[in-house]
Design a protein around this motif. Structure first.
Motif: not given
Length: 394
Positions: A136-142
């Motif tokens: 899985k590719v996660l784009y983690l946004f703050r």
């Protein structure tokens, strides 16, 4: 005489068997076994491994797959790295296998090659002996700047942590479930423009799944970053996930709104199952420990791998959860500034253990007593003891 005795013994045996079967049948009717259907709308709470791995438990091995992004590399200096000023959000420019190259058009971008490589690696799932669950590719946004950032900047860190962060606001700004400032909204919209610049012509422009903390600043960051309200065709409905919240504590900006309020305010969103009406986690006098945040991140990842098939996922969450996810997958710690994002590639696979419970099943919420504040802390009672009954969080 012998035949009579033998016949009676057989009759007794048959009667006993019939009675046992009847009793078992009645018990199943009165106390039916509860089965977990591995619902796709569960990301928090009990770990799913207890349902899909009966008997000897299996742990999930979660690992960061290095070599795709500059953020993975030890030589990348995080203090000067800016994801928005770096080409392709830090995606390493490289050549992939000849098989991938032959299947893509001549004008394919580096993101197209990356996506094709992830799809190739994910085929490991088909070889059962490897025990691979997938990639899985996660784009983690703050989230972008919100009003509690302004408050902390105005009052100073010590005064904020020990006094003002416990208030609903100061009469000018509201901090409880802090919303984005005008600057924060513009920052999220800038992220949308940057995303389109890097990924607008590729299949990765729209993630397959959108997940968000139920705090307003995270939800609004996700909406503006992907223009979810006005995008055509309409993307999949984003989902509110309880365990993606910032660390639970005395800060009012980390308390969430009720289910009814969130449903009215964010009609685009779905809710994970068993999302409670009122906030069950926020307290006015204690903070969650780092180890509790880490276990919460692990349970979220377990559910993501065992309940969902999507591979490219946008996640709007907070600093502590991003830090915990990076730790859980063995990624180097990489500070994420307010309003920034980090992409990570995660491989999930089974890890057989002889223990009766998995690590995640031993998970409980843990809290620190207080922040050791003194004269600036008129709210917390130093003699107050934390609650000991944690069953409500199971």
């Amino acid at each position: 005489m012998i035949n009579i005795l033998g016949s009676r013994r057989v009759q007794r045996l048959l009667f006993f068997v019939a009675a046992t079967v009847t009793l078992f049948y009645l018990m199943t009717l009165l106390f039916p076994e509860k089965k977990d259907e591995i619902s796709p709308l569960v990301f928090s709470g009990r770990p799913p491994t207890r349902f899909v791995a009966p008997g000897r438990r299996k742990n999930l091995k979660l690992e960061n797959v290095k070599g795709f992004f500059l953020q993975d590399l030890s030589e990348t200096k995080e203090d000067i790295f800016n994801v928005f000023q770096t080409r392709d959000f830090g995606l390493i420019q490289q050549e992939y296998s000849i098989d991938i190259t032959n299947k893509l058009p001549p004008n394919a971008t580096q993101w197209d090659y990356f996506r094709a490589e992830i799809l190739r690696l994910d085929q490991e799932r088909l070889t059962k002996r490897l025990g691979v669950l997938g990639y899985k590719v996660l784009y983690l946004f703050r989230p972008s700047e919100s009003w509690h950032h302004r408050g902390e900047s105005y009052y100073g860190r010590e005064s904020w942590d020990c006094l003002w962060t416990r208030q609903d606001g100061n009469g000018t700004a509201q901090w409880i479930d802090a919303e984005l400032t005008p600057t924060g909204i513009e920052g999220a919209k800038y992220l949308h423009k940057t995303w389109n610049k890097h990924l607008g012509n590729t299949n990765l422009a729209i993630p397959e799944l959108f997940l968000s903390s139920p705090l307003s600043r995270a939800a609004d960051t996700l909406i503006h970053s992907f223009n979810l309200t006005f995008r055509n065709p309409r993307p999949p409905s984003p989902v509110f996930v309880e365990f993606l919240r910032e660390s639970f504590g005395v800060d009012t900006h980390n308390s969430r709104r009720s289910y009814t309020t969130l449903k009215k305010k964010y009609p685009l969103f779905e809710f994970e199952e068993e999302f409670s009406e009122f906030d069950p986690l926020w307290t006015s006098y204690r903070d969650e420990t780092d180890s509790s945040v880490l276990h919460r991140a692990k349970i979220f990842l377990e559910n993501l791998f065992l309940r969902r098939n999507e591979m490219f996922i946008a996640v709007a969450t907070h600093e502590s959860i991003i830090k915990a996810i990076l730790e859980a997958i063995g990624h180097r710690q990489f500070p994420i500034p307010v309003g920034h994002m980090i992409p990570v590639v995660i491989k999930g696979s089974w890890l057989q253990t002889g223990e009766p419970r998995t690590e995640a099943e031993r998970y409980k919420m843990f809290y620190k007593k207080n922040r050791n504040c003194t004269e600036l802390d008129p709210v917390t009672d130093p003699d107050a003891e934390p609650e000991v009954d944690m069953d409500e969080f199971d």
